[in-house]
Design an enzyme around this catalytic site. Structure first.
Site, PDB file in Angstrom:
ATOM      1  N   ARG A   1     -12.017  13.852   7.699  1.00  0.00           N
ATOM      2  CA  ARG A   1     -12.790  14.285   6.530  1.00  0.00           C
ATOM      3  C   ARG A   1     -14.225  14.638   6.925  1.00  0.00           C
ATOM      4  NH1 ARG A   1     -11.288   9.085   3.355  1.00  0.00           N
ATOM      5  NH2 ARG A   1      -9.033   9.278   3.365  1.00  0.00           N
TER       6      ARG A   1
ATOM      7  N   GLU B   1      -7.485  -6.448   4.183  1.00  0.00           N
ATOM      8  CA  GLU B   1      -7.344  -6.043   2.784  1.00  0.00           C
ATOM      9  C   GLU B   1      -6.090  -6.658   2.150  1.00  0.00           C
ATOM     10  OE1 GLU B   1      -8.192  -2.209   4.566  1.00  0.00           O
ATOM     11  OE2 GLU B   1      -9.071  -1.597   2.669  1.00  0.00           O
TER      12      GLU B   1
ATOM     13  N   ASN C   1       0.862  -1.169   0.000  1.00  0.00           N
ATOM     14  CA  ASN C   1       0.000   0.000   0.000  1.00  0.00           C
ATOM     15  C   ASN C   1       0.907   1.229   0.000  1.00  0.00           C
ATOM     16  OD1 ASN C   1      -1.871   1.991   0.402  1.00  0.00           O
ATOM     17  ND2 ASN C   1      -2.861   1.019   2.164  1.00  0.00           N
TER      18      ASN C   1
ATOM     19  N   GLY D   1     -10.642  -0.141  11.965  1.00  0.00           N
ATOM     20  CA  GLY D   1     -10.118   0.261  13.285  1.00  0.00           C
ATOM     21  C   GLY D   1     -11.181   0.594  14.319  1.00  0.00           C
TER      22      GLY D   1
ATOM     23  N   GLY E   1     -13.042   3.323   9.965  1.00  0.00           N
ATOM     24  CA  GLY E   1     -11.689   3.554  10.464  1.00  0.00           C
ATOM     25  C   GLY E   1     -11.434   5.036  10.352  1.00  0.00           C
ATOM     26  N   ASN E   2     -10.189   5.411  10.189  1.00  0.00           N
ATOM     27  CA  ASN E   2      -9.880   6.818  10.006  1.00  0.00           C
ATOM     28  C   ASN E   2     -10.616   7.349   8.779  1.00  0.00           C
ATOM     29  OD1 ASN E   2      -8.636   9.012  10.977  1.00  0.00           O
ATOM     30  ND2 ASN E   2      -6.659   8.557  10.056  1.00  0.00           N
ATOM     31  N   GLY E   3     -10.589   6.562   7.688  1.00  0.00           N
ATOM     32  CA  GLY E   3     -11.503   6.788   6.574  1.00  0.00           C
ATOM     33  C   GLY E   3     -12.674   5.842   6.787  1.00  0.00           C
TER      34      GLY E   3
ATOM     35  N   ARG F   1      -2.274  -2.002  -3.742  1.00  0.00           N
ATOM     36  CA  ARG F   1      -3.579  -1.361  -3.566  1.00  0.00           C
ATOM     37  C   ARG F   1      -3.605  -0.092  -4.413  1.00  0.00           C
ATOM     38  NH1 ARG F   1      -5.143   2.904   0.835  1.00  0.00           N
ATOM     39  NH2 ARG F   1      -7.369   3.023   0.459  1.00  0.00           N
TER      40      ARG F   1
ATOM     41  N   ASP G   1      -8.432  10.923  16.324  1.00  0.00           N
ATOM     42  CA  ASP G   1      -8.463   9.537  16.794  1.00  0.00           C
ATOM     43  C   ASP G   1      -9.645   9.326  17.747  1.00  0.00           C
ATOM     44  OD1 ASP G   1      -7.931   7.092  18.232  1.00  0.00           O
ATOM     45  OD2 ASP G   1      -5.897   7.212  17.451  1.00  0.00           O
ATOM     46  N   SER G   2     -10.507   8.365  17.407  1.00  0.00           N
ATOM     47  CA  SER G   2     -11.720   8.158  18.206  1.00  0.00           C
ATOM     48  C   SER G   2     -11.401   7.823  19.660  1.00  0.00           C
ATOM     49  CB  SER G   2     -12.572   7.053  17.593  1.00  0.00           C
ATOM     50  OG  SER G   2     -11.878   5.831  17.638  1.00  0.00           O
ATOM     51  N   ARG G   3     -10.226   7.203  19.888  1.00  0.00           N
ATOM     52  CA  ARG G   3      -9.867   6.868  21.283  1.00  0.00           C
ATOM     53  C   ARG G   3      -9.683   8.114  22.118  1.00  0.00           C
ATOM     54  NH1 ARG G   3      -5.457   2.704  19.138  1.00  0.00           N
ATOM     55  NH2 ARG G   3      -5.365   4.426  17.683  1.00  0.00           N
TER      56      ARG G   3
ATOM     57  N   HIS H   1     -12.819   1.723  -0.345  1.00  0.00           N
ATOM     58  CA  HIS H   1     -12.729   0.592   0.591  1.00  0.00           C
ATOM     59  C   HIS H   1     -13.381  -0.669   0.034  1.00  0.00           C
ATOM     60  CE1 HIS H   1     -12.994   4.020   3.711  1.00  0.00           C
ATOM     61  NE2 HIS H   1     -11.721   3.689   3.620  1.00  0.00           N
TER      62      HIS H   1
HETATM   63  P1  AMP Z   1      -8.087   2.273  10.427  1.00  0.00           P
HETATM   64  O1  AMP Z   1      -8.121   3.502   9.556  1.00  0.00           O
HETATM   65  O2  AMP Z   1      -9.036   1.214  10.046  1.00  0.00           O
HETATM   66  O3  AMP Z   1      -6.683   1.772  10.675  1.00  0.00           O
HETATM   67  O4  AMP Z   1      -8.595   2.790  11.862  1.00  0.00           O
HETATM   68  C1  AMP Z   1      -7.827   3.685  12.606  1.00  0.00           C
HETATM   69  C2  AMP Z   1      -8.664   4.234  13.747  1.00  0.00           C
HETATM   70  O5  AMP Z   1      -9.194   3.159  14.539  1.00  0.00           O
HETATM   71  C3  AMP Z   1      -7.828   5.040  14.736  1.00  0.00           C
HETATM   72  O6  AMP Z   1      -7.701   6.370  14.320  1.00  0.00           O
HETATM   73  C4  AMP Z   1      -8.651   4.942  15.985  1.00  0.00           C
HETATM   74  O7  AMP Z   1      -9.534   6.017  16.017  1.00  0.00           O
HETATM   75  C5  AMP Z   1      -9.462   3.658  15.824  1.00  0.00           C
HETATM   76  N1  AMP Z   1      -9.144   2.642  16.835  1.00  0.00           N
HETATM   77  C6  AMP Z   1      -8.156   1.748  16.831  1.00  0.00           C
HETATM   78  N2  AMP Z   1      -8.184   1.009  17.957  1.00  0.00           N
HETATM   79  C7  AMP Z   1      -9.226   1.453  18.691  1.00  0.00           C
HETATM   80  C8  AMP Z   1      -9.810   1.127  19.940  1.00  0.00           C
HETATM   81  N3  AMP Z   1      -9.271   0.166  20.686  1.00  0.00           N
HETATM   82  N4  AMP Z   1     -10.894   1.796  20.364  1.00  0.00           N
HETATM   83  C9  AMP Z   1     -11.419   2.773  19.612  1.00  0.00           C
HETATM   84  N5  AMP Z   1     -10.925   3.156  18.426  1.00  0.00           N
HETATM   85  C10 AMP Z   1      -9.847   2.497  17.966  1.00  0.00           C
END
Ligand code: AMP
Length: 412
Positions: free
Chosen positions: A241, A399, A8, A343, A210-212, A91, A283-285, A180
């Site tokens: 976004r 993926e 990627n 994520g 996820g982030n996207g 990708r 970041d959702s966390r 995606h």
């Molecule tokens: P992705 O783009 O699919 O890699 O997702 C990334 C996002 O997943 C990160 O920015 C986090 O906001 C979220 N994420 C990853 N682990 C956790 C978790 N344990 N709890 C909540 N959100 C998470």
């Protein structure tokens, strides 16, 4: 037995996995980041989840980055010789109207990916650089491209045409393409396989968050509609976004703030969503933690105000996600299962709880204790109650595995 690279390549990074096929075993993964930024680049390799090599040095371009990856494989004795790598899968974000499946890289395929650069100006140039770097480093080895848009090519025209002049579509390729696709295709197929459901007649809504983030209505195993559009800026708010809005916002804010169109698009891509609405983070966390901090008995006024902004950012996103799920329910004439992946979809019980609560009108009921049970992480689980009218699955996406499988399939 053969080793396949799943790659990627982003504008300043190369993410990779090396897989043993057809066993589908992950041998190692890694990342080269901050390529060509004139700063110290960073790269690392992981085996069995543990970092086995971690270095910083300047990397001037993707060709150097690819060479570092291949040298690292030999240095770590992951391969004795590069001849063990029998194929590389890349990708590619935008395949436009040309690709409804993955393809073996040829000059014609590369020309089409280049032609589509105006539709994916950040991604497609980086993919080409990545492909050419591997072609140079591993001459004679099969290169395959796997498109984020391919799965969405089954959408009927009424679901992908915008209400804009028809010539914009015929002359300028303006339409919904989605994103995606590899993930939506993978998790919807895993759902069918896991439950023994025949594709024919099946109605699944896949939520890649996820982030996207995007959502797809998958009917009869095929994409019927999806939330991302001409580019991955469409749909609902994500990490950075904005998702869809009244397009007049652009001209209005250009005038109000004295911004140029490309500056506004950059803000909508990189400074909006969770980050823009909360003012805290993409970041959702971080948002979830700020909400928890604001709920403590000794929380300060500032913590409470920040928690309120974070809650609002989630509420806006959850509302929009449920708008799409509701409309896809109507579009498909019902829904057997909602699948959460990526994520946030896989890891955030908070997001799943709040979204499923909002879907009560569709008869969605989840076992919230199971939803919050940490031991389900990384597993395929149905968190719906037996009484729920719709099953609610968490399915980890993969993926890279799809990319490696496609390289094997197209090598025959
Ligand atoms: P992705 O783009 O699919 O890699 O997702 C990334 C996002 O997943 C990160 O920015 C986090 O906001 C979220 N994420 C990853 N682990 C956790 C978790 N344990 N709890 C909540 N959100 C998470």
């Amino acid at each position: 037995m053969s080793k396949i690279m799943a790659v990627n390549a982003g504008s300043s990074s190369i993410k990779f996995q090396l897989l043993e096929m057809p066993e589908e075993q992950l041998i190692c993964s890694g990342l080269v980041e901050r390529i060509g930024e004139g700063l110290m680049s960073h790269y690392f390799f992981k085996v069995n989840g543990k970092v086995v090599l971690d270095r910083e040095l300047p990397v001037k371009d993707h060709a150097v980055g690819v060479q570092l990856v291949l040298d690292g494989l030999k240095e770590l004795k992951i391969v004795e010789s590069l001849d063990e790598i029998s194929g590389v899968g890349h990708r590619v974000v935008q395949g436009g109207p040309y690709f409804s499946d993955s393809a073996v890289v040829t000059e014609d395929v590369k020309a089409k990916i280049k032609e589509l650069i105006p539709l994916a100006p950040l991604h497609n140039p980086a993919h080409i650089v990545g492909i050419e770097a591997f072609e140079q480093a591993l001459p004679g080895v099969l290169n395959v491209v796997v498109f984020d848009t391919a799965f969405h090519q089954t959408m009927p025209i009424e679901n992908y045409l915008y209400g804009t002049p028809y010539e914009w579509y015929t002359e300028n390729k303006v339409r919904k393409y989605g994103a995606h696709g590899t993930s939506h295709a993978y998790v919807s197929q895993v759902y069918l396989d896991t439950t023994g459901t025949p594709a024919e007649g099946s109605k699944v809504i896949t939520c890649h968050i996820g982030n996207g983030a995007s959502i797809t209505a998958v009917k009869d195993g095929k994409c019927l509609d999806t939330t991302m559009g001409l580019t991955p800026l469409d749909g609902f708010p994500m990490g950075t976004r904005s998702g869809h809005m009244d397009p007049t916002v652009l001209s209005y804010i250009a005038e109000q703030k004295g911004l140029k169109l490309d500056e506004i698009i950059n803000i909508l891509n990189k400074k909006s969503g969770y980050l823009g609405m909360s003012g805290l983070s993409h970041d959702s966390r971080d948002l979830e933690n700020a909400i928890i901090a604001g709920e403590k008995a000794d929380a300060t006024a500032e913590q409470k105000a920040l928690a309120e902004r974070c809650r609002l950012a989630f509420e806006v996103q959850f509302k929009r996600i449920c708008d799409y799920i509701g409309s896809y329910y109507v579009l498909m004439g019902g829904c057997d299962a909602i699948v959460f992946t990526a994520g946030i979809g896989e890891n955030s019980a908070y997001l799943r709880e709040h979204i499923c609560d909002r879907l009560a009108a569709l008869g969605v009921e989840i076992d919230n204790e199971l939803n919050w049970d940490g031991s389900i992480r990384g597993k395929i689980v149905n968190i719906a109650k037996p009484t729920s009218k719709i099953k609610v699955y968490i399915i980890p996406t993969n993926e890279e595995l799809v990319i490696a499988r496609d390289v094997v399939r197209l090598s025959k």
